[in-house]
Write an enzyme that holds these catalytic residues in place. Structure first.
Site, short mmCIF file in Angstrom:
data_model
loop_
_atom_site.label_atom_id
_atom_site.label_comp_id
_atom_site.label_asym_id
_atom_site.label_seq_id
_atom_site.Cartn_x
_atom_site.Cartn_y
_atom_site.Cartn_z
N GLU B 29 47.59 20.27 84.76
CA GLU B 29 48.43 20.92 85.76
C GLU B 29 48.10 22.41 85.79
O GLU B 29 48.06 23.06 84.73
CB GLU B 29 49.92 20.74 85.39
CG GLU B 29 50.39 19.31 85.57
CD GLU B 29 51.60 18.95 84.69
OE1 GLU B 29 52.10 19.82 83.95
OE2 GLU B 29 52.02 17.79 84.74
N LEU B 58 51.93 16.49 89.40
CA LEU B 58 52.71 16.75 88.18
C LEU B 58 53.16 15.42 87.56
O LEU B 58 54.27 14.95 87.82
CB LEU B 58 53.92 17.61 88.55
CG LEU B 58 54.58 18.42 87.44
CD1 LEU B 58 55.64 19.34 88.02
CD2 LEU B 58 55.18 17.57 86.34
N GLU B 60 52.17 13.59 83.82
CA GLU B 60 51.31 13.48 82.64
C GLU B 60 50.87 12.05 82.39
O GLU B 60 49.74 11.79 81.99
CB GLU B 60 52.03 14.03 81.40
CG GLU B 60 52.19 15.54 81.38
CD GLU B 60 53.32 16.05 82.25
OE1 GLU B 60 54.08 15.21 82.78
OE2 GLU B 60 53.46 17.27 82.41
N GLN B 82 50.40 20.70 79.52
CA GLN B 82 50.77 22.11 79.67
C GLN B 82 51.49 22.67 78.44
O GLN B 82 51.20 23.77 77.99
CB GLN B 82 51.62 22.27 80.92
CG GLN B 82 51.62 23.66 81.47
CD GLN B 82 52.04 23.69 82.93
OE1 GLN B 82 53.20 23.46 83.25
NE2 GLN B 82 51.11 23.94 83.83
N PHE B 83 52.41 21.89 77.91
CA PHE B 83 53.11 22.25 76.66
C PHE B 83 53.34 20.96 75.88
O PHE B 83 53.53 19.89 76.47
CB PHE B 83 54.46 22.90 76.95
CG PHE B 83 54.38 24.32 77.43
CD1 PHE B 83 54.40 25.39 76.55
CD2 PHE B 83 54.25 24.59 78.78
CE1 PHE B 83 54.33 26.70 77.00
CE2 PHE B 83 54.18 25.90 79.25
CZ PHE B 83 54.22 26.95 78.35
N PRO B 89 56.02 12.28 78.41
CA PRO B 89 55.86 11.31 79.51
C PRO B 89 54.57 10.52 79.43
O PRO B 89 54.47 9.44 80.01
CB PRO B 89 55.88 12.17 80.78
CG PRO B 89 56.18 13.56 80.38
CD PRO B 89 56.19 13.66 78.89
N HIS B 129 59.10 23.47 74.69
CA HIS B 129 57.82 24.18 74.74
C HIS B 129 57.33 24.53 73.34
O HIS B 129 56.46 25.39 73.20
CB HIS B 129 57.96 25.47 75.55
CG HIS B 129 58.17 25.26 77.03
ND1 HIS B 129 59.31 24.70 77.54
CD2 HIS B 129 57.38 25.55 78.09
CE1 HIS B 129 59.21 24.66 78.86
NE2 HIS B 129 58.07 25.16 79.22
C1 LIG Z 1 57.06 16.73 82.31
C2 LIG Z 1 56.79 18.17 82.52
N1 LIG Z 1 55.52 18.58 82.69
C3 LIG Z 1 55.25 19.87 82.88
C4 LIG Z 1 56.24 20.80 82.89
C5 LIG Z 1 55.91 22.26 83.05
N2 LIG Z 1 56.43 22.71 84.34
C6 LIG Z 1 57.61 23.35 84.42
S1 LIG Z 1 58.06 23.62 85.98
C7 LIG Z 1 56.64 22.94 86.59
C8 LIG Z 1 56.43 22.87 88.06
C9 LIG Z 1 57.57 22.22 88.76
O1 LIG Z 1 57.41 22.34 90.13
P1 LIG Z 1 58.48 21.76 91.13
O2 LIG Z 1 58.89 20.39 90.73
O3 LIG Z 1 57.92 21.90 92.50
O4 LIG Z 1 59.76 22.69 90.94
P2 LIG Z 1 59.85 24.26 91.14
O5 LIG Z 1 59.47 24.88 89.85
O6 LIG Z 1 58.95 24.66 92.25
O7 LIG Z 1 61.28 24.54 91.44
C10 LIG Z 1 55.83 22.49 85.55
C11 LIG Z 1 54.52 21.88 85.72
C12 LIG Z 1 57.55 20.33 82.69
N3 LIG Z 1 58.60 21.16 82.66
N4 LIG Z 1 57.81 19.03 82.51
#
Ligand SMILES: Cc1ncc(C[n+]2csc(CCOP(=O)(O)OP(=O)(O)O)c2C)c(N)n1
Ligand SMILES: [Mg+2]
Lengths: 368, 326
Positions: B29, B58, B60, B82-83, B89, B129
């Site tokens: 990601e 998004l 995993e 990413q973390f 998942p 994280h």
């Molecule tokens: C399962 C998971 N993978 C990766 C992340 C890291 N991460 C946090 S926010 C994000 C993007 C989320 O985008 P979106 O769903 O469009 O929501 P927005 O932040 O734009 O409000 C990611 C990849 C996470 N929190 N959870």
């Protein structure tokens, strides 16, 4: 060869619902529930959220807060999605960006500040406020919304549960499982998806090929709607319909709120790496707060001085909440251990004593 | 030789691997134009393009599963999670498929891929994280596990992991990404999996650790020398599976005392396995019970309490004292 399907025309099947235009004029008469007092209150809340969101960005820069996820630009979604819920009987399951909705539901700003300052107590909603703690693992909370609504249904209550996610949140399996469960068991869940066009740096074209998120409702045979996320009156209107549907046994609704975040993904992010300044400016021209202000002003009972007074009152309230949050003590050592089980296990009690003894030695300088 | 940070060394290793072998592809990601949230893949998309530096939806589980399909069919995917917390998942794909495809197909299909996971705490991040995922996978046979503690090892181990015929969980100490610079050779070299490094020699006790806590242990070792004149031998395991048992046991036999350090919750951690191995192979050499320095059996706290949870040099020093004065 490009395959044409019914859903290639998703944008026609799911047109963006809009009530208030950017110039502050109405496209349709307002429904009864949107009285003038309600509109002023909604406006007041959006202003408050904008002020505190911006304040938090500053606090983070000054080292007075940890990583923060701002929602500025998305206030219409934040306020509109939670405003019509009953805090003690309905539920919300927010993401890290939905602390505005949490506040509207009744979580004090001090809690939200403490959360981002790094205190678990901030995740504890007051009694009578069914706001789940922020869920960071993307889309996982949508299933909790299904379960909460389902439990209400099994008990014969008219519970509505709103699960939040972003455009990126429509990619994990959990999103699809949640829609399917809600559909199969016909529960009163509302999936409130803020499509702000990016998941961190990833544009929506990398999340899905379909032109809309809302059209996924068709596949699950549930209600779906796209709404202008910069128009709080439209968000309130579609939420009103979805809540009515849920309470009357009509089942779930998928709402796609088309919006934009003005700021970085979080304070660790640099949006200049992936987003053009023009795109930001284009969205700022559709600002949800300014749009409603124009409408209120055009109605003749919202003056510039009313507006100034409101913004400065918001700044004062936020300053007071920040002062209160900063005056709170650090979480105690006990808190590290005492909430994991109803009763701490003997193992945890031993570990707690061990840590306390270590800290006492360290502070007493008795070691070595 | 250039002086690089650990994150630059990772970036360099990925570039070297991709130049050398066109079957190496990256999935994750925000790894493309954004270069990854930590910039591990910074500018790689410029050189290798979006077909090799693949920003995924998004999910995993989605890209882990797809990477497995790629790996069995001729590619060498390097997946960035990413973390640490967001490996959860993808757990199904890792535990039920990645780890056992070679075994299940009796060697007919293999998964030569690497899963890069920014790991552990110490950066005052939000929840999920800062996890110690080595413990999630300790009990899943079939996964190699690597944990560098410095830029040189990070590059050499990552290249070795990418070239390894089996799946490797590559845990990166995110707290050290930009903590210091060290000399890193240009071009290709490897640090073989399965070899620990004695990073400080000593005869009074052995400290076994990996990742960020190599530095915590070294700090404690200096304090122990200054305050008590004890010389601790500090071993950086570097690779948790395969594990360099000879180096570990050889050192414990020499010193007769051992301290194990990791920040994972205490119960059932990799540190516990180290104690069991010492018990199996060197019990009669021990002058004192092995001391364990770890996190506590609670979730990693939010940032205000993070320091309470993560072992510091003082806690390691206490453990040294315990084994020394038993
Ligand atoms: C399962 C998971 N993978 C990766 C992340 C890291 N991460 C946090 S926010 C994000 C993007 C989320 O985008 P979106 O769903 O469009 O929501 P927005 O932040 O734009 O409000 C990611 C990849 C996470 N929190 N959870
Ligand atoms: Mg988004």
């Amino acid at each position: 060869m490009k395959v044409e399907t019914a859903l290639t025309r998703g944008e026609q099947l799911f047109p963006v619902r809009r009530v208030l235009q950017a110039d502050g004029t109405l496209l349709e008469p307002l429904p009864d529930f949107l009285s003038h007092d309600v509109l002023k209150d909604v406006y007041r809340k959006m202003v408050f959220l904008r002020v505190y969101d911006q304040r938090c960005l500053n606090l983070q820069r000054q080292g007075r807060m940890g990583t923060f996820a701002p929602f500025s630009g998305q206030e219409a979604s934040q306020v509109g999605s939670a405003y019509l819920l009953r805090p003690d009987r309905d539920w919300i399951f927010p993401t890290y960006r939905d602390h505005g909705a949490m506040h509207v539901m009744g979580v004090p700003l001090v809690n939200i500040l403490r959360y981002f300052m790094g205190d678990e107590q901030g995740s504890r909603a007051p009694e009578g406020v069914n706001a789940f703690p922020i869920s960071i693992p993307i889309a996982t909370q949508l299933l909790h919304a299904v379960g909460a609504a389902w439990a209400g249904k099994l008990r014969g209550e008219d519970t509505v549960a709103v699960g939040y996610a972003g455009d990126g949140g429509t990619s994990p399996g959990d999103f699809h499982e949640a829609l399917n469960f809600a559909s199969v068991f016909n529960v009163g869940a509302i999936f409130f998806i803020q499509n702000n066009r990016y998941a961190i740096s990833t544009p929506i074209s990398r999340q899905f090929k379909a032109p809309t998120i809302a059209q996924r409702a068709l596949a699950y045979d549930i209600a779906g709607v796209r709404v202008d996320g910069q128009d709080v009156l439209a968000v309130l209107t579609v939420m009103h319909e979805a809540i009515e549907r849920a309470r009357s046994g009509g089942g779930p609704t998928l709402i796609e709120s088309v919006t934009f975040r003005y700021g970085p993904h979080t304070t660790s992010d640099d949006p200049k790496r992936y987003r053009a300044q023009e795109e930001l400016e284009e969205w700022q021209a559709k600002d949800p707060i300014e749009r409603l202000r124009r409408y209120l002003a055009a109605q003749g009972n919202w003056s510039d001085s009313d507006d100034e007074a409101l913004w400065s009152a918001a700044r004062e309230q936020v300053a007071a909440a920040v002062a209160e949050a900063e005056a709170m003590p650090r979480p105690s050592v006990d808190e590290l251990f005492d909430y994991l089980y109803a009763e701490p296990t003997p193992n945890l009690l031993r570990q707690k004593e061990e840590l306390k003894a270590y800290l006492a030695r360290k502070e007493g300088g008795a070691r070595g | 030789m250039a002086k690089l940070t650990l994150i630059q060394a990772i970036n360099d290793a990925l570039r070297v691997a991709m130049r050398q072998d066109s079957s190496v592809v990256l999935l994750g990601e925000d790894i493309g134009i954004n270069g990854g949230v930590f910039r591990a893949t910074d500018k790689l998309i410029d050189e290798f393009g979006p077909d090799r530096v693949i920003d995924c939806p998004l999910a995993e589980s989605g890209f882990m599963g797809a990477a497995i399909g790629m790996a069995v069919n001729g590619l060498k995917p390097v997946v960035e999670v990413q973390f640490d917390g967001f490996l959860a998942p993808a757990h199904e794909q890792v535990a039920n498929h990645l780890s056992r495809i070679r075994h299940r197909s009796r060697g007919r299909f293999t998964c030569p891929m690497v899963v890069r996971v920014p790991s552990w705490g110490g950066i005052k991040a939000l929840e999920h994280h800062s996890e110690s995922i080595e413990n999630w996978y300790l009990n899943i046979p079939g996964l190699k596990m690597v944990a560098p503690s410095n830029p040189y090892d990070a590059k050499g181990l990552l290249l070795a992991a990418i070239e390894d015929p089996d799946p490797v969980l590559f845990m990166e100490p995110k707290r050290l990404y930009r903590a210091f610079r060290a000399e890193v050779p240009e071009g290709h070299y490897t640090v073989p999996l399965g070899q620990a490094a004695v990073v400080r020699e000593g005869s009074d006790m052995t400290v076994l650790t990996y990742g960020v806590h190599v530095h915590t242990a070294l700090e404690a070792a200096e304090q122990a020398a200054a305050q008590h004149g004890w010389q601790a031998e500090v071993i950086d395991l570097r690779s948790l599976n395969p594990l360099d048992l000879d180096t570990i046991i050889g050192s414990v036999k020499k010193t007769g005392r051992a301290v194990v350090v990791s920040e994972a919750p205490r119960t059932g951690g990799f540190h516990s396995e180290l104690i069991a191995l010492i018990n199996d192979h060197a019990l009669e050499y021990l002058e004192a019970p092995v001391a364990r320095v770890s996190g506590f059996d609670v979730p990693m706290p939010y940032l205000l309490s993070e320091d309470l949870y993560i072992p510091d040099a003082g806690r390691v020093l206490d453990a040294m004292q315990a084994v020394r004065t038993y």
